[in-house]
Scaffold this motif. Structure first.
Motif, short mmCIF file in Angstrom:
data_model
loop_
_atom_site.label_atom_id
_atom_site.label_comp_id
_atom_site.label_asym_id
_atom_site.label_seq_id
_atom_site.Cartn_x
_atom_site.Cartn_y
_atom_site.Cartn_z
N ILE A 122 0.84 -1.20 0.00
CA ILE A 122 0.00 0.00 0.00
C ILE A 122 0.88 1.25 0.00
O ILE A 122 0.65 2.18 -0.78
CB ILE A 122 -0.97 -0.02 1.19
CG1 ILE A 122 -2.00 -1.14 1.00
CG2 ILE A 122 -1.65 1.34 1.37
CD1 ILE A 122 -2.87 -1.40 2.21
N LYS A 123 1.89 1.27 0.85
CA LYS A 123 2.82 2.40 0.90
C LYS A 123 3.48 2.60 -0.46
O LYS A 123 3.56 3.73 -0.97
CB LYS A 123 3.89 2.16 1.97
CG LYS A 123 4.96 3.23 2.02
CD LYS A 123 5.99 2.86 3.08
CE LYS A 123 7.19 3.76 3.01
NZ LYS A 123 8.23 3.37 3.97
N SER A 124 3.92 1.53 -1.07
CA SER A 124 4.56 1.62 -2.39
C SER A 124 3.60 2.19 -3.43
O SER A 124 3.97 3.06 -4.21
CB SER A 124 5.04 0.23 -2.82
OG SER A 124 5.58 0.29 -4.12
N ALA A 125 2.36 1.71 -3.43
CA ALA A 125 1.38 2.19 -4.40
C ALA A 125 1.11 3.68 -4.21
O ALA A 125 1.00 4.43 -5.18
CB ALA A 125 0.08 1.40 -4.26
N ILE A 126 1.03 4.13 -2.96
CA ILE A 126 0.81 5.56 -2.69
C ILE A 126 2.02 6.37 -3.18
O ILE A 126 1.86 7.40 -3.84
CB ILE A 126 0.55 5.82 -1.20
CG1 ILE A 126 -0.79 5.20 -0.78
CG2 ILE A 126 0.57 7.31 -0.88
CD1 ILE A 126 -1.02 5.19 0.72
N MET A 127 3.22 5.88 -2.88
CA MET A 127 4.42 6.63 -3.24
C MET A 127 4.61 6.74 -4.75
O MET A 127 5.01 7.80 -5.24
CB MET A 127 5.65 5.98 -2.60
CG MET A 127 5.69 6.17 -1.10
SD MET A 127 7.05 5.32 -0.31
CE MET A 127 8.45 6.25 -0.91
N ILE A 128 4.30 5.69 -5.49
CA ILE A 128 4.56 5.75 -6.93
C ILE A 128 3.44 6.41 -7.72
O ILE A 128 3.60 6.68 -8.91
CB ILE A 128 4.88 4.36 -7.53
CG1 ILE A 128 3.68 3.42 -7.42
CG2 ILE A 128 6.12 3.76 -6.88
CD1 ILE A 128 3.85 2.10 -8.13
#
Length: 158
Positions: A122-128
């Motif tokens: 989830i963090k990765s999806a938000i960041m990218i």
């Protein structure tokens, strides 16, 4: 994914309330056209926004993500504080705690759509997928109208 909302004046709010009380089946449509606050450079990184590097460990850049945290409609009424010189019903507050609510909401919406995703996914999806351009299609700026980045002024490269 957006959660439609509107910030309206007291007068507009009273008109909306009168309409909803005037018909047994009131209807409305919210068309999201972006946040309209009269500032074309919005969004901007607030001067109080936490940025890196970490003083104790300069190799750690935090935060990973920043969110809107300025003039957010708050969830407690002025009446609790005995403020009588305003027509507003609820407070507008700013701070990192307000930005946290936005990002937590985004994470919750993502988790509901992808229940098998881990917090790291989830963090990765938000960041990218984070926006890096403002309403003028230019890089987001900080409180000094300089292109925002993860560093405080005292440690900016260059």
């Amino acid at each position: 994914m957006y959660s439609p909302a509107a910030h309206v004046s007291y007068t507009a709010g009273m008109s909306i309330k009168a309409y909803t009380n005037s018909t047994p089946s009131p209807t409305a449509t919210i068309l999201f056209k972006g946040t309209i606050i009269g500032k074309k450079s919005a969004p901007e990184v607030a001067g109080f926004s936490s940025r890196g590097p970490n003083v104790q460990s300069p190799g750690i850049l935090k935060p990973d993500i920043i969110g809107p945290g300025v003039n957010i409609l708050a969830a407690w009424p002025f009446s609790i504080e005995n403020i009588t010189n305003t027509k507003s019903t609820f407070n507008m507050i700013s701070g990192t705690s307000m930005a946290c609510l936005h990002l937590s909401g985004v994470a919750a919406l993502m988790k509901s759509s992808h229940p098998d995703w881990s917090p790291a996914a989830i963090k990765s999806a938000i960041m990218i997928t984070a926006e890096i351009l403002n309403r003028e299609n230019k890089p987001i700026v900080d409180e000094k109208l300089i292109q925002a980045n993860a560093f405080y002024d005292w440690c900016r490269p260059g």
